[in-house]
Design an enzyme around this catalytic site. Structure first.
Site, PDB file in Angstrom:
ATOM      1  CE  LYS B 103      -4.116  -1.826  -0.006  1.00  0.00           C
ATOM      2  NZ  LYS B 103      -5.228  -1.509  -1.128  1.00  0.00           N
ATOM      3  CD  GLU B 125     -10.035   4.184   0.227  1.00  0.00           C
ATOM      4  OE1 GLU B 125     -10.019   5.511  -0.181  1.00  0.00           O
ATOM      5  OE2 GLU B 125      -9.478   3.392  -0.455  1.00  0.00           O
ATOM      6  CB  SER B 392       0.313  -7.957  -1.518  1.00  0.00           C
ATOM      7  OG  SER B 392      -0.678  -9.028  -0.680  1.00  0.00           O
TER       8      SER B 392
END
Lengths: 276, 410
Positions: B103, B125, B392
């Site tokens: 991220k 969000e 990830s």
């Protein structure tokens, strides 16, 4: 001439401004809506905006969001909303009805099928909040083919090129969003709205409605001095929350507020009307 | 500088989608209220300008190297490969990034853009909290105000990440509308943005939302695939046969896949969350079991009922618990370029344990879905083949979920 155009032409000829209440279909329950629409007309509504409930009303503030949630708890569907309009039309052949909502229920229905069914039910205009002109061409064509007016929003952030483009596509009237924000919020600035409306009038001869943040009769009258239509939603829907479990009392409170707005708008001196 | 590449890091190749209005075939687009069209155009223009600006590129590359810790390693999971059997399995170690997931690649890029656009306030969000943490992290570093919207139900499930965000100086706003999860947090962030567009930059955490977000987030995440391609070539002298990544909104998968789009011999597998099973209806697999519709500013595959209402999703992994998916994935599915499959909670958990014990790497539950599919794919491909899984994120955030699932109290 569409029912919406006809209504605005008649109002203009009479030197009057339009009052357009918004309620969500099926709020607080499906049986409440048709009687409520008749009562709103009785209390002075010239056109009606009927909200189609959606699970993710991104452009709405908490009051309209909760209205959607109450309606969805009763499984109100777009088909169901069209049935309500058809039932309303049995007794009121004249008052224009505009459906306001989000695109996905119409996508699920199918554009062509929806346009046909909406026209058959007696709907006059469609305002799809999340379908700006860039994404609405196909839908607008289908609506037009069935005699329905595509209603578009203009906002404080719309530049001159967008204003020109949207006014070209729009039919019926243009809905000016009074401030940057969601429905029912504050941020209302009458002078700023007047400036923008003047710019928009230079681009179109369509009637201009103003909505978002019109919470009382005084503000409704102020907007009526500069716009052709006053649109009121959250202030009315709030009355449903104020009277839980008592649709009749909610209806009385809503029609009471709408009557006050009607009187205040009609009291605007004719000179101001002519000026605008 | 640690990355010495002549090619710009985030510039898209000219022939790539989306088109000028953000469409990937019939998907994508800009389905927002009129008030946001101006701000989105401003963002699109700013992004188009800075993506080709050498100063911006240099700053982005330097941050990825020195702050995030890139390039992340490409690791040959030899022992686990032997256990699974068949193709050799490589892991792209995005779990080793600062804040523990991919991220941060995107939040660094968007925050640098926000700063150049003169915005002083960041909103985001978050579902599981990973994107919220990554946003709060870059906001702290750049001295920007940060507000994170999070569903009330997710706040309850992810208390530790909520605390992390608060430590970093972010305000975490509990969203109580709708289903009180990620999709509602996104609605609420959009409502904030429409109200505060003048000074606020909305950092969307995945390759969804209105144009230019799907393309912009993809470009910031494509560093994953570019590194993988280079690392695999250096090591093996050829390209991998298959790429596997989990898909919620789809940013880690697009980031890995995208630089390989032109390599037609490299197969793509996107793995959605089948939750309790696709046949139970309790899942989060719009590509495998949904249909096209419009939500959150773009047309894509959605989990919806017959009336076009968005329905609730379920996955043991909060990061995959989303009813939509990035529009480029919808396009890759329809064109057949990528394969989309689904793995249920049980198989994901089993893979979580398998990798942990075989390699000493505790994966995130999101990434565990990709691992579980690789357990099926590797034997099928055979021993002369090699595949890369995007690992990830790391599983630290999932300790509580896994323990609870096994009847333990931490």
């Amino acid at each position: 001439m569409s029912r919406i155009e006809g209504r605005f032409a008649a109002l203009r000829a009479a030197g009057r401004k339009a009052l357009i209440p918004f309620v969500t279909a099926g709020d607080p329950d499906p049986a409440a809506t048709v009687p409520l629409l008749h009562a709103l007309v009785e209390a002075g509504a010239d056109l009606l905006e009927l909200g189609v409930p959606f699970s993710d009303p991104m452009a709405d503030g908490p009051v309209i969001q909760r209205a959607s949630e109450r309606a969805l708890a009763h499984h109100v569907t777009l088909h169901g909303v069209l049935d309500m309009v058809a039932a309303f039309r049995e007794q009121d052949p004249d008052t224009p009805v505009i459906l306001m909502g989000y695109l996905n229920p119409i996508e699920a229905f199918g554009y062509a099928e929806f346009a046909r069914a909406a026209a058959a039910a007696g709907v006059d205009g469609i305002l799809t909040v999340d379908a700006p002109p860039e994404e609405a061409a196909v839908l607008a064509d289908e609506l037009g083919a069935h005699g329905l007016d595509p209603i578009f929003l203009l906002a404080p952030t719309s530049d001159a090129a967008r204003i020109a483009r949207i006014c070209e596509l729009a039919r019926g009237f243009v809905y000016y969003v009074s401030f940057k924000g969601v429905t029912g919020a504050s941020g209302f600035d009458l002078d700023a709205i007047a400036t923008r409306l003047a710019e928009i009038r230079a681009a179109t001869s369509l009637p201009l409605g103003v909505g978002f943040g019109i919470s009382d009769a005084e503000r409704a009258a102020a907007v009526a001095r500069i716009a052709d239509a006053v649109i009121v939603g959250s202030a009315l829907v709030r009355q449903i929350e104020a009277h839980p479990g008592d649709p009749a009392a909610a209806r009385a409170a809503m029609t009471g507020l709408l009557s006050e707005m009607r009187a205040a708008i009609d009291a605007v001196p004719a000179a101001a009307v002519a000026e605008a | 500088m640690a990355i010495e590449s002549a090619a710009p890091s985030v510039a898209p190749e000219p022939e790539q989608l989306p088109d000028a209005r953000g469409h990937f075939g019939p998907y994508g687009g800009m389905f927002v209220a009129e008030t946001l069209m101006g701000p989105l155009a401003e963002l699109r223009d700013a992004y188009a300008r800075f993506v080709h600006d050498p100063d911006f590129q240099a700053e982005f590359d330097a941050d990825l190297a020195d702050y995030v810790g890139r390039p992340s390693p490409l690791y040959f999971a030899e022992r686990w490969s032997r256990e699974v059997g068949g193709a050799r399995i490589f892991l792209k170690r995005e779990d080793l990034n600062h804040t523990g997931a991919h991220k941060i690649n995107n939040t660094i890029g968007q925050a640098l853009l926000a700063k150049r656009m003169g915005k002083t306030r960041i909103i985001a969000e978050t579902g599981a909290g990973q994107h919220g943490v990554a946003s709060a992290t870059v906001a702290a570093r750049l001295g920007l105000e940060c507000v994170v919207y999070m569903g009330a139900e997710d706040i309850e499930r992810q208390k530790q990440n909520v605390y992390r965000m608060r430590l970093l100086g972010a305000e975490v706003v509990s969203v109580t509308s709708g289903s009180q999860t990620l999709k509602d947090a996104l609605n609420e962030a959009m409502r904030d943005w429409v109200t505060n567009v003048d000074d606020t930059f909305y950092i969307i955490g995945t390759v969804a939302g209105p144009h230019p977000y799907p393309a912009m987030v993809r470009d910031f995440q494509a560093v994953i695939g570019r590194e993988t391609r280079r690392q695999f070539l250096e090591r093996e002298g050829r390209l991998p046969d298959a790429l596997v990544a989990c898909v919620g909104g789809g940013s880690n998968a697009i980031g890995l896949f995208h630089p390989f789009l032109g390599d037609s011999d490299v197969a793509f597998y996107g793995v959605e969350a089948a939750g309790d099973g696709l046949d139970t209806g309790r899942h989060a697999a719009p590509l495998c079991a949904g249909r096209p519709g419009v939500l959150h500013g773009n047309r894509t595959y959605l989990m919806e009922d017959g009336d076009g209402q968005i329905i609730g999703t379920h996955s043991i992994s909060a990061g995959l618990d989303y009813p939509g998916v990035g529009p480029e994935h919808a396009w890759l599915k329809d064109t057949g370029r990528a394969n989309y499959v689904a793995v249920d909670d049980t198989r994901a958990l089993a893979a979580f344990h398998a990798l942990t014990r075989a390699e000493g790497i505790i994966p995130a539950l999101e990434s565990s879905h990709a691992l579980a599919y690789a357990e099926e794919l590797a034997p099928r491909l055979g021993t002369d083949k090699a595949l890369v899984i995007n690992l990830s994120g790391r599983g630290d955030k999932d300790m509580h979920t896994v323990a609870t699932h096994e009847g333990l109290e931490l």
